[in-house]
Design a protein around this motif. Structure first.
Motif, mmCIF file in Angstrom:
data_model
loop_
_atom_site.group_PDB
_atom_site.id
_atom_site.type_symbol
_atom_site.label_atom_id
_atom_site.label_comp_id
_atom_site.label_asym_id
_atom_site.label_seq_id
_atom_site.Cartn_x
_atom_site.Cartn_y
_atom_site.Cartn_z
ATOM 1 N N MET A 1 65.789 121.660 -5.633
ATOM 2 C CA MET A 1 66.651 122.816 -5.363
ATOM 3 C C MET A 1 66.148 123.607 -4.156
ATOM 4 S SD MET A 1 68.886 122.207 -7.501
ATOM 5 C CE MET A 1 68.851 121.000 -8.789
ATOM 6 N N LYS A 2 64.837 123.708 -4.025
ATOM 7 C CA LYS A 2 64.279 124.398 -2.855
ATOM 8 C C LYS A 2 64.645 123.655 -1.576
ATOM 9 C CE LYS A 2 60.087 125.934 -0.610
ATOM 10 N NZ LYS A 2 58.690 125.651 -0.401
ATOM 11 N N ALA A 3 64.544 122.341 -1.615
ATOM 12 C CA ALA A 3 64.876 121.549 -0.426
ATOM 13 C C ALA A 3 66.328 121.726 -0.030
ATOM 14 C CB ALA A 3 64.565 120.073 -0.665
ATOM 15 N N LEU A 4 67.193 121.937 -0.994
ATOM 16 C CA LEU A 4 68.620 122.135 -0.706
ATOM 17 C C LEU A 4 68.964 123.613 -0.536
ATOM 18 C CD1 LEU A 4 70.199 119.536 -3.121
ATOM 19 C CD2 LEU A 4 70.104 119.440 -0.620
ATOM 20 N N GLY A 5 67.959 124.476 -0.594
ATOM 21 C CA GLY A 5 68.174 125.914 -0.557
ATOM 22 C C GLY A 5 68.283 126.519 0.822
ATOM 23 N N HIS A 6 68.537 125.732 1.834
ATOM 24 C CA HIS A 6 68.701 126.250 3.196
ATOM 25 C C HIS A 6 69.953 125.633 3.801
ATOM 26 C CE1 HIS A 6 67.978 127.216 7.370
ATOM 27 N NE2 HIS A 6 67.017 128.033 6.966
ATOM 28 N N PRO A 7 70.802 126.453 4.422
ATOM 29 C CA PRO A 7 72.056 125.903 4.960
ATOM 30 C C PRO A 7 71.862 124.824 6.021
ATOM 31 C CG PRO A 7 71.798 128.230 5.544
ATOM 32 C CD PRO A 7 70.696 127.893 4.587
ATOM 33 N N ALA A 8 70.784 124.888 6.772
ATOM 34 C CA ALA A 8 70.544 123.836 7.777
ATOM 35 C C ALA A 8 70.304 122.496 7.098
ATOM 36 C CB ALA A 8 69.354 124.204 8.664
ATOM 37 N N ILE B 1 72.322 117.095 5.392
ATOM 38 C CA ILE B 1 72.797 116.183 4.342
ATOM 39 C C ILE B 1 74.271 115.862 4.569
ATOM 40 C CG2 ILE B 1 73.308 115.988 1.867
ATOM 41 C CD1 ILE B 1 70.321 115.592 2.580
ATOM 42 N N ASP B 2 75.079 116.884 4.862
ATOM 43 C CA ASP B 2 76.503 116.655 5.135
ATOM 44 C C ASP B 2 76.685 115.671 6.289
ATOM 45 O OD1 ASP B 2 77.298 118.377 3.105
ATOM 46 O OD2 ASP B 2 77.718 120.051 4.456
ATOM 47 N N TYR B 3 75.894 115.842 7.332
ATOM 48 C CA TYR B 3 75.987 114.956 8.495
ATOM 49 C C TYR B 3 75.596 113.526 8.126
ATOM 50 C CZ TYR B 3 75.452 113.212 13.258
ATOM 51 O OH TYR B 3 75.567 112.475 14.423
ATOM 52 N N LEU B 4 74.517 113.388 7.339
ATOM 53 C CA LEU B 4 74.094 112.043 6.923
ATOM 54 C C LEU B 4 75.121 111.390 6.017
ATOM 55 C CD1 LEU B 4 70.254 112.575 6.381
ATOM 56 C CD2 LEU B 4 71.408 111.399 8.279
ATOM 57 N N ILE B 5 75.802 112.175 5.205
ATOM 58 C CA ILE B 5 76.880 111.620 4.381
ATOM 59 C C ILE B 5 77.980 111.073 5.291
ATOM 60 C CG2 ILE B 5 78.771 112.215 2.800
ATOM 61 C CD1 ILE B 5 76.783 114.210 1.481
ATOM 62 N N LYS B 6 78.321 111.856 6.310
ATOM 63 C CA LYS B 6 79.394 111.468 7.226
ATOM 64 C C LYS B 6 79.009 110.243 8.058
ATOM 65 C CE LYS B 6 80.428 113.953 10.999
ATOM 66 N NZ LYS B 6 80.868 115.106 11.805
ATOM 67 N N ILE C 1 71.088 114.365 15.113
ATOM 68 C CA ILE C 1 71.260 115.597 14.344
ATOM 69 C C ILE C 1 71.133 116.813 15.243
ATOM 70 C CG2 ILE C 1 70.349 116.958 12.412
ATOM 71 C CD1 ILE C 1 69.470 114.177 11.202
ATOM 72 N N VAL C 2 70.190 116.790 16.175
ATOM 73 C CA VAL C 2 70.037 117.884 17.142
ATOM 74 C C VAL C 2 71.320 118.058 17.951
ATOM 75 C CG1 VAL C 2 68.826 118.595 19.258
ATOM 76 C CG2 VAL C 2 67.525 117.751 17.297
ATOM 77 N N ASN C 3 71.935 116.948 18.337
ATOM 78 C CA ASN C 3 73.180 117.012 19.109
ATOM 79 C C ASN C 3 74.357 117.527 18.277
ATOM 80 O OD1 ASN C 3 71.991 116.097 21.482
ATOM 81 N ND2 ASN C 3 72.342 113.961 20.953
ATOM 82 N N GLU C 4 74.262 117.391 16.974
ATOM 83 C CA GLU C 4 75.352 117.808 16.081
ATOM 84 C C GLU C 4 75.241 119.269 15.646
ATOM 85 O OE1 GLU C 4 78.763 117.479 13.611
ATOM 86 O OE2 GLU C 4 78.046 116.205 15.238
ATOM 87 N N LEU C 5 74.027 119.718 15.374
ATOM 88 C CA LEU C 5 73.825 121.059 14.828
ATOM 89 C C LEU C 5 73.304 122.018 15.901
ATOM 90 C CD1 LEU C 5 72.148 120.136 11.422
ATOM 91 C CD2 LEU C 5 74.555 120.575 11.896
ATOM 92 N N LEU D 1 64.672 113.543 -0.686
ATOM 93 C CA LEU D 1 66.129 113.555 -0.613
ATOM 94 C C LEU D 1 66.633 112.627 0.483
ATOM 95 C CD1 LEU D 1 66.777 117.330 -1.210
ATOM 96 C CD2 LEU D 1 67.598 115.449 -2.638
ATOM 97 N N ILE D 2 65.825 112.445 1.509
ATOM 98 C CA ILE D 2 66.168 111.498 2.565
ATOM 99 C C ILE D 2 64.992 110.561 2.790
ATOM 100 C CG2 ILE D 2 67.783 113.089 3.693
ATOM 101 C CD1 ILE D 2 65.654 113.471 5.908
ATOM 102 N N LYS D 3 65.299 109.440 3.396
ATOM 103 C CA LYS D 3 64.280 108.458 3.777
ATOM 104 C C LYS D 3 64.457 108.156 5.254
ATOM 105 C CE LYS D 3 63.779 105.988 -0.589
ATOM 106 N NZ LYS D 3 63.776 104.644 -1.197
ATOM 107 N N GLY D 4 63.441 107.545 5.822
ATOM 108 C CA GLY D 4 63.514 107.134 7.211
ATOM 109 C C GLY D 4 63.107 105.686 7.356
ATOM 110 N N VAL D 5 63.761 105.012 8.287
ATOM 111 C CA VAL D 5 63.429 103.618 8.557
ATOM 112 C C VAL D 5 63.438 103.420 10.071
ATOM 113 C CG1 VAL D 5 65.822 102.809 8.350
ATOM 114 C CG2 VAL D 5 63.959 101.210 8.004
ATOM 115 N N PHE D 6 62.422 102.727 10.565
ATOM 116 C CA PHE D 6 62.366 102.428 11.989
ATOM 117 C C PHE D 6 63.236 101.221 12.297
ATOM 118 C CE2 PHE D 6 58.542 105.030 11.922
ATOM 119 C CZ PHE D 6 58.669 105.712 13.119
ATOM 120 N N LYS D 7 64.030 101.368 13.340
ATOM 121 C CA LYS D 7 64.784 100.255 13.923
ATOM 122 C C LYS D 7 64.366 100.224 15.378
ATOM 123 C CE LYS D 7 68.683 100.516 10.785
ATOM 124 N NZ LYS D 7 70.129 100.688 10.644
#
Length: 113
Positions: free
Chosen positions: A20-27, A32-37, A46-50, A69-75
């Motif tokens: 809940m703390k991790a989701l407790g900031h609008p940024a 998360i909304d952007y990653l869903i999209k 993300i920097v270019n979007e927000l 809540l998120i993961k990262g993978v190198f490509k």
């Protein structure tokens, strides 16, 4: 919450608080909304979007990643972030559990009237 006090709570309560703390900031919600999209994105995407600076985005990504809540993978040499849907299932479980308890409480109170 001070780290020295977390021991008095259950593992489930501590985990729910982290999520809940991790989701407790609008940024972070916007990320998360952007990653869903987009399904996956680099920090630069993300920097270019927000309307936030790169260091601020990185800080929020770190918080989201630390909570799993998120993961990262190198490509190649680029790190792509994506949602960890399993952890969002945890949130759904907590939410459903709370709603169920509220409904049961309403029923008990209704029977008392």
């Amino acid at each position: 919450m001070g780290a020295s006090k977390t021991f008095v709570f259950t593992k489930r309560q501590n985990r729910a608080a982290v999520l809940m703390k991790a989701l407790g900031h609008p940024a972070r919600v916007a990320i998360i909304d952007y990653l869903i999209k987009k399904n996956q994105a680099t920090a630069d995407d993300i920097v270019n979007e927000l309307p936030l600076s790169q260091p601020t985005i990185s800080q929020h990504l770190r918080e989201l990643k630390n909570s799993r809540l998120i993961k990262g993978v190198f490509k190649g040499s680029r790190l792509y972030y994506y949602m960890n849907e399993v952890v969002f299932s945890e949130i759904e479980y907590y939410h459903d559990e709370i709603i169920e308890k509220i409904e049961k409480r309403k029923q008990r109170i209704g029977k008392m009237k």
